[in-house]
Design a protein around this motif. Structure first.
Motif, PDB file in Angstrom:
ATOM      1  N   GLU A 122      -7.081  -0.857   9.495  1.00  0.00           N
ATOM      2  CA  GLU A 122      -5.853  -0.638   8.746  1.00  0.00           C
ATOM      3  C   GLU A 122      -6.166  -0.739   7.256  1.00  0.00           C
ATOM      4  O   GLU A 122      -6.791  -1.694   6.810  1.00  0.00           O
ATOM      5  CB  GLU A 122      -4.823  -1.716   9.125  1.00  0.00           C
ATOM      6  N   ILE A 123      -5.744   0.266   6.489  1.00  0.00           N
ATOM      7  CA  ILE A 123      -5.999   0.276   5.048  1.00  0.00           C
ATOM      8  C   ILE A 123      -4.898  -0.544   4.368  1.00  0.00           C
ATOM      9  O   ILE A 123      -3.717  -0.247   4.493  1.00  0.00           O
ATOM     10  CB  ILE A 123      -6.000   1.713   4.508  1.00  0.00           C
ATOM     11  N   THR A 124      -5.308  -1.588   3.662  1.00  0.00           N
ATOM     12  CA  THR A 124      -4.333  -2.440   2.961  1.00  0.00           C
ATOM     13  C   THR A 124      -4.158  -2.005   1.508  1.00  0.00           C
ATOM     14  O   THR A 124      -3.039  -1.965   0.996  1.00  0.00           O
ATOM     15  CB  THR A 124      -4.773  -3.909   3.005  1.00  0.00           C
ATOM     16  N   ASP A 125      -5.220  -1.743   0.788  1.00  0.00           N
ATOM     17  CA  ASP A 125      -5.147  -1.257  -0.597  1.00  0.00           C
ATOM     18  C   ASP A 125      -5.954   0.026  -0.694  1.00  0.00           C
ATOM     19  O   ASP A 125      -7.105   0.070  -0.285  1.00  0.00           O
ATOM     20  CB  ASP A 125      -5.788  -2.267  -1.560  1.00  0.00           C
TER      21      ASP A 125
END
Length: 139
Positions: A122-125
């Motif tokens: 999951e891409i957070t930033d």
């Protein structure tokens, strides 16, 4: 053979001393003729034995040749008779191989269905370039 050789030597020696009609010369000539006949008889006997052996070996060869030809014909007939069996056996082997490949493909598809479609990561930033260059390091 040695007797013949000796008799011929004596004949040559005596023909130098006696006339051709002499009793000694006549005896030696008849001895030489008899030895030649005996040699001819032995040679004839040996040749007859060889011919008989040749005929028997030829008969055995002919029998073997006949057996080989019969075996070839029987083998060809058996191959023709058994050809449908071998064709069906080859088809069965192909079907078994196809079944194995199809079963492997089904298992592969089952695994693909079980794997979740969403990404595990999951891409957070989101990544963005820095304000200052990293190299060269000049203030």
């Amino acid at each position: 053979m040695n007797k013949l050789h000796e008799a011929k030597q004596q004949f040559v020696a005596l023909t130098n001393d006696y006339a051709p009609a002499d009793l000694h010369i006549t005896r030696l000539q008849s001895l030489i003729d008899e030895l030649n006949r005996q040699i001819d008889d032995r040679v004839s006997g040996i040749m007859a034995g060889i011919e008989n052996r040749l005929e028997s070996e030829k008969a055995a060869l002919d029998a073997l040749t006949t057996n080989v030809e019969t075996a070839k014909e029987k083998d060809q007939a058996e191959a023709i008779r058994g050809q449908p069996y071998w064709n069906e056996k080859r088809k069965l082997e192909n079907m078994i191989e196809f079944h194995k490949l199809l079963a492997a493909k089904i298992e592969s598809e089952k695994l693909d269905v079980e794997i979740p479609k969403s990404s595990i990561v999951e891409i957070t930033d989101p990544a963005q370039p820095g304000e200052f260059p990293v190299k060269p390091n000049k203030p």
